[in-house]
Design a protein around this motif. Structure first.
Motif, short mmCIF file in Angstrom:
data_model
loop_
_atom_site.label_atom_id
_atom_site.label_comp_id
_atom_site.label_asym_id
_atom_site.label_seq_id
_atom_site.Cartn_x
_atom_site.Cartn_y
_atom_site.Cartn_z
N THR A 148 -8.96 -2.25 5.47
CA THR A 148 -9.63 -1.96 4.20
C THR A 148 -10.50 -0.73 4.38
O THR A 148 -11.40 -0.71 5.23
CB THR A 148 -10.51 -3.14 3.76
OG1 THR A 148 -9.70 -4.32 3.67
CG2 THR A 148 -11.15 -2.86 2.42
N VAL A 149 -10.23 0.31 3.61
CA VAL A 149 -11.02 1.53 3.68
C VAL A 149 -12.40 1.23 3.11
O VAL A 149 -12.55 0.68 2.02
CB VAL A 149 -10.35 2.67 2.90
CG1 VAL A 149 -11.22 3.92 2.94
CG2 VAL A 149 -8.97 2.96 3.48
N TRP A 152 -3.42 6.75 6.06
CA TRP A 152 -2.01 6.82 5.68
C TRP A 152 -1.92 7.38 4.27
O TRP A 152 -2.66 6.97 3.37
CB TRP A 152 -1.42 5.42 5.74
CG TRP A 152 0.03 5.29 5.37
CD1 TRP A 152 1.10 5.33 6.22
CD2 TRP A 152 0.58 5.06 4.07
NE1 TRP A 152 2.27 5.15 5.54
CE2 TRP A 152 1.98 4.98 4.20
CE3 TRP A 152 0.01 4.92 2.81
CZ2 TRP A 152 2.83 4.76 3.12
CZ3 TRP A 152 0.85 4.71 1.72
CH2 TRP A 152 2.24 4.63 1.89
N ASP A 153 -1.01 8.34 4.06
CA ASP A 153 -0.93 8.99 2.75
C ASP A 153 0.52 9.21 2.35
O ASP A 153 0.95 10.36 2.13
CB ASP A 153 -1.71 10.30 2.77
CG ASP A 153 -1.88 10.91 1.38
OD1 ASP A 153 -1.65 10.18 0.39
OD2 ASP A 153 -2.21 12.10 1.28
N GLY A 154 1.27 8.13 2.25
CA GLY A 154 2.63 8.20 1.73
C GLY A 154 3.50 9.17 2.50
O GLY A 154 3.38 9.34 3.71
N VAL A 155 4.41 9.84 1.78
CA VAL A 155 5.33 10.77 2.45
C VAL A 155 4.63 12.03 2.92
O VAL A 155 5.14 12.74 3.79
CB VAL A 155 6.51 11.13 1.52
CG1 VAL A 155 7.34 9.91 1.19
CG2 VAL A 155 6.01 11.78 0.23
N ARG A 156 3.44 12.32 2.38
CA ARG A 156 2.75 13.53 2.81
C ARG A 156 2.19 13.39 4.22
O ARG A 156 2.17 14.35 5.00
CB ARG A 156 1.62 13.85 1.83
CG ARG A 156 2.12 14.36 0.49
CD ARG A 156 0.97 14.66 -0.44
NE ARG A 156 0.26 13.43 -0.83
CZ ARG A 156 -0.70 13.40 -1.76
NH1 ARG A 156 -1.08 14.52 -2.34
NH2 ARG A 156 -1.28 12.26 -2.07
N SER A 190 -6.04 1.66 1.28
CA SER A 190 -6.38 0.62 0.32
C SER A 190 -5.80 1.00 -1.02
O SER A 190 -5.52 2.18 -1.29
CB SER A 190 -7.90 0.45 0.20
OG SER A 190 -8.46 -0.05 1.39
N PHE A 191 -5.62 0.01 -1.88
CA PHE A 191 -5.12 0.30 -3.23
C PHE A 191 -5.81 -0.62 -4.22
O PHE A 191 -6.35 -1.66 -3.86
CB PHE A 191 -3.60 0.15 -3.30
CG PHE A 191 -3.09 -1.22 -3.01
CD1 PHE A 191 -3.01 -2.19 -4.00
CD2 PHE A 191 -2.67 -1.56 -1.72
CE1 PHE A 191 -2.53 -3.46 -3.73
CE2 PHE A 191 -2.20 -2.83 -1.44
CZ PHE A 191 -2.13 -3.78 -2.45
N PHE A 206 -2.39 2.40 -11.44
CA PHE A 206 -2.37 2.07 -10.00
C PHE A 206 -2.90 3.23 -9.17
O PHE A 206 -2.54 4.38 -9.40
CB PHE A 206 -0.93 1.74 -9.60
CG PHE A 206 -0.77 1.40 -8.14
CD1 PHE A 206 -1.07 0.16 -7.67
CD2 PHE A 206 -0.29 2.36 -7.24
CE1 PHE A 206 -0.91 -0.18 -6.33
CE2 PHE A 206 -0.12 2.05 -5.90
CZ PHE A 206 -0.45 0.77 -5.45
N PHE A 207 -3.76 2.92 -8.22
CA PHE A 207 -4.31 3.94 -7.34
C PHE A 207 -4.13 3.48 -5.87
O PHE A 207 -4.42 2.34 -5.55
CB PHE A 207 -5.81 4.12 -7.61
CG PHE A 207 -6.09 4.73 -8.95
CD1 PHE A 207 -6.23 6.11 -9.08
CD2 PHE A 207 -6.19 3.93 -10.08
CE1 PHE A 207 -6.50 6.67 -10.33
CE2 PHE A 207 -6.44 4.49 -11.32
CZ PHE A 207 -6.60 5.85 -11.46
#
Length: 261
Positions: free
Chosen positions: A168-169, A218-222, A251-252, A260-261
């Motif tokens: 959890t960020v 972690w930032d998806g495909v980037r 976290s989302f 959604f974030f």
């Protein structure tokens, strides 16, 4: 420490229990992974066979000590499966897309006959109920023997690896909980490693919380950056079992107005 023995080689025997099929193909030697719908499930006719088929295999018990157990792991058998060893039913599994494992030790002999009955017929108790794809039947993923200490990180908890990691960020840091389920005796120790394999954090306990300062998010495909959590079960200073699980720190949340974030 555990040992994995892949059982995919070609000395499995497959029987398609369908009275309408010629005798010449009622039984055949096959290798895993395997599906009985490789042809009729892809021809567009929507009349592919859905029913019960049987896989059998003869194998010798792997070398193991008195303080070890022998488990069988299926990474996928669609859609339901019954596992029998030496005429003793050991487990039933419902769900074609999930890993499951069974302890063979109570029924294991020097030479063994394994029978796996698999059924992909319509079943109102097994998901999914409807889909726009073929419900392929068979043992369509790897099967392995696992030789483990009687003291081990749990193998039969919902098909998981026995370790649950929740990051959890929290501002500039990340709070990380590590929950581990075990069978037998021992204490849990774990290390968190960065993507290069360097240890950045340690902890103890089967339900532990630690804080990672300034994590690489972690930032998806980037930037799909992953840490590794190495979890060890230790008894009297000796490592009984180890599981390594990768995870991303992110976290989302969902905002009812903005999405959604």
């Amino acid at each position: 420490m555990s040992k994995t023995i892949l059982l995919n080689h070609s000395d499995w025997h497959f029987t398609k229990e369908n009275p309408g099929i010629p005798t010449a193909v009622m039984g055949e030697a096959i290798a895993l992974p395997h599906t009985w719908n490789a042809a009729d499930g892809t021809d567009g006719g929507n009349d592919y066979f859905r029913g019960t088929c049987t896989y059998t295999k003869e194998f010798a018990a792997p070398a193991h000590a008195d303080d070890e157990e022998v488990w069988l792991e299926f990474e996928g058998a669609a859609m339901t499966a019954v596992v029998t060893l030496n005429d003793q039913e050991l487990t039933r599994h419902a769900g074609g897309y999930s890993t499951f494992r069974v302890n063979l030790t109570p029924a294991l002999a020097a030479q063994n006959t394994l029978t796996v009955t698999v059924d992909n017929s319509a079943n109102r108790t097994v998901y999914p109920q409807k889909a726009d794809f073929t419900f392929y039947g068979g043992i369509y993923r790897d099967v392995s023997l696992l030789v483990v200490s009687k003291n081990h990180i749990a193998l039969d908890y919902l098909g998981s690896c026995g370790v649950q990691i929740t990051p959890t960020v929290n501002g500039a840091n990340a709070d990380i909980t590590v929950k581990t389920r075990i069978e037998g005796e021992g204490e849990i120790e774990f290390s968190i490693l960065d993507a290069a394999g360097a240890e950045v954090l340690t902890g103890k306990g089967s339900d532990a919380a630690v804080t990672l300062a300034h994590p690489h998010l972690w930032d998806g495909v980037r930037d799909p950056y992953l840490y590794t959590c190495a979890v060890r079960l230790v008894l009297n200073g000796a490592v009984q079992d180890e599981v390594r699980q990768r995870f991303g720190v992110r976290s989302f949340h969902v905002d009812q107005q903005k999405g959604f974030f």
